[in-house]
Design a protein around this motif. Structure first.
Motif, PDB file in Angstrom:
ATOM      1  N   GLU A  54       0.858  -1.176   0.000  1.00  0.00           N
ATOM      2  CA  GLU A  54       0.000   0.000   0.000  1.00  0.00           C
ATOM      3  C   GLU A  54       0.897   1.230   0.000  1.00  0.00           C
ATOM      4  O   GLU A  54       1.940   1.246   0.647  1.00  0.00           O
ATOM      5  N   VAL A  55       0.499   2.254  -0.743  1.00  0.00           N
ATOM      6  CA  VAL A  55       1.268   3.491  -0.828  1.00  0.00           C
ATOM      7  C   VAL A  55       0.350   4.646  -0.455  1.00  0.00           C
ATOM      8  O   VAL A  55      -0.776   4.742  -0.964  1.00  0.00           O
ATOM      9  N   PHE A  56       0.835   5.511   0.437  1.00  0.00           N
ATOM     10  CA  PHE A  56       0.111   6.718   0.843  1.00  0.00           C
ATOM     11  C   PHE A  56       0.888   7.924   0.335  1.00  0.00           C
ATOM     12  O   PHE A  56       2.065   8.081   0.683  1.00  0.00           O
ATOM     13  N   ILE A  57       0.258   8.781  -0.453  1.00  0.00           N
ATOM     14  CA  ILE A  57       0.887  10.004  -0.942  1.00  0.00           C
ATOM     15  C   ILE A  57       0.239  11.172  -0.212  1.00  0.00           C
ATOM     16  O   ILE A  57      -0.986  11.329  -0.237  1.00  0.00           O
ATOM     17  N   VAL A  58       1.071  11.974   0.458  1.00  0.00           N
ATOM     18  CA  VAL A  58       0.559  13.099   1.225  1.00  0.00           C
ATOM     19  C   VAL A  58       0.239  14.248   0.269  1.00  0.00           C
ATOM     20  O   VAL A  58       1.098  14.685  -0.495  1.00  0.00           O
ATOM     21  N   ILE A  59      -1.000  14.709   0.314  1.00  0.00           N
ATOM     22  CA  ILE A  59      -1.444  15.830  -0.504  1.00  0.00           C
ATOM     23  C   ILE A  59      -1.297  17.129   0.283  1.00  0.00           C
ATOM     24  O   ILE A  59      -0.809  18.131  -0.230  1.00  0.00           O
ATOM     25  N   SER A  60      -1.726  17.122   1.549  1.00  0.00           N
ATOM     26  CA  SER A  60      -1.579  18.289   2.416  1.00  0.00           C
ATOM     27  C   SER A  60      -1.436  17.838   3.857  1.00  0.00           C
ATOM     28  O   SER A  60      -1.889  16.758   4.232  1.00  0.00           O
ATOM     29  N   GLY A  61      -0.793  18.663   4.653  1.00  0.00           N
ATOM     30  CA  GLY A  61      -0.548  18.331   6.050  1.00  0.00           C
ATOM     31  C   GLY A  61       0.716  17.502   6.199  1.00  0.00           C
ATOM     32  O   GLY A  61       1.499  17.348   5.256  1.00  0.00           O
ATOM     33  N   THR A  62       0.881  16.974   7.388  1.00  0.00           N
ATOM     34  CA  THR A  62       2.038  16.133   7.706  1.00  0.00           C
ATOM     35  C   THR A  62       1.542  14.895   8.432  1.00  0.00           C
ATOM     36  O   THR A  62       0.721  14.994   9.344  1.00  0.00           O
ATOM     37  N   VAL A  63       2.024  13.749   8.011  1.00  0.00           N
ATOM     38  CA  VAL A  63       1.674  12.504   8.691  1.00  0.00           C
ATOM     39  C   VAL A  63       2.947  11.856   9.216  1.00  0.00           C
ATOM     40  O   VAL A  63       4.026  12.027   8.653  1.00  0.00           O
ATOM     41  N   SER A  64       2.793  11.135  10.285  1.00  0.00           N
ATOM     42  CA  SER A  64       3.870  10.284  10.780  1.00  0.00           C
ATOM     43  C   SER A  64       3.320   8.868  10.790  1.00  0.00           C
ATOM     44  O   SER A  64       2.113   8.658  10.866  1.00  0.00           O
ATOM     45  N   ALA A  65       4.210   7.917  10.664  1.00  0.00           N
ATOM     46  CA  ALA A  65       3.776   6.526  10.608  1.00  0.00           C
ATOM     47  C   ALA A  65       4.847   5.635  11.203  1.00  0.00           C
ATOM     48  O   ALA A  65       6.039   5.958  11.176  1.00  0.00           O
ATOM     49  N   THR A  66       4.394   4.526  11.735  1.00  0.00           N
ATOM     50  CA  THR A  66       5.291   3.449  12.144  1.00  0.00           C
ATOM     51  C   THR A  66       5.033   2.320  11.162  1.00  0.00           C
ATOM     52  O   THR A  66       3.937   1.768  11.110  1.00  0.00           O
TER      53      THR A  66
END
Length: 124
Positions: A54-66
Motif C-alpha cells: 500500500e502506498v500513501f501520498i501526502v497531498i496536504s498536512g504532515t503525517v507520521s507513521a510506524t
C-alpha cells in the motif's frame, strides 16, 4: 474510459479517518484500488497490516507513521510505502490541521486488525 469523481465518492468514516474511494471495483477499476483519505487533527490509526503493498501520498498536512517498527514523517508530495504484511500505524502529525492523502493498493486487498482479516468497504 470511465470517470470517477471525488464529489460523487461515497464516504466511509472510521475513528477520525474519512475514506472516499476513487478507483475500486464498485467504481469501475479491475486491478487497482485508490482512495482519498482525510485525517482529522491528531488522529492515530490502530496498528494493523495489509496483505498487499500500500502506498500513501501526502497531498496536504504532515503525517507520521510506524511501518514495520520504523518511524517516518511525510509531508506534501512524499510517499509512505508499506510492504505487504508489515505492521502500520499512521497518524496526523498535527493536532491543529487536517491532513489529506491519496492511498493506492491492488484490488482484493485485505486488512488484518487484531488477528481478524477483512476487506475494507472503501476498497471494494
Amino acid at each position: 474510459m470511465s470517470l470517477s469523481t471525488l464529489a460523487d465518492a461515497p464516504h466511509f468514516a472510521r475513528d477520525g479517518f474519512t475514506f472516499r474511494p476513487l478507483a475500486v471495483p464498485s467504481r469501475g477499476s479491475s486491478e487497482l484500488a485508490v482512495w482519498a483519505l482525510d485525517l482529522e487533527p491528531g488522529v492515530s490509526s490502530e496498528t494493523h497490516s495489509m496483505d498487499r503493498e500500500e502506498v500513501f501520498i501526502v497531498i496536504s498536512g504532515t503525517v507520521s507513521a510506524t511501518v514495520a517498527d520504523r518511524e517516518v514523517t511525510a509531508g506534501p508530495g512524499d510517499a509512505v510505502i508499506v510492504p505487504p504484511h508489515a505492521t502500520l500505524q499512521i497518524r496526523n502529525a498535527s493536532g491543529q490541521e487536517p491532513a489529506r492523502l491519496t492511498a493506492a493498493t491492488s484490488v482484493g486487498m485485505k486488512a488484518i486488525v487484531g488477528g481478524a482479516s477483512f476487506t475494507p468497504p472503501w476498497a471494494q
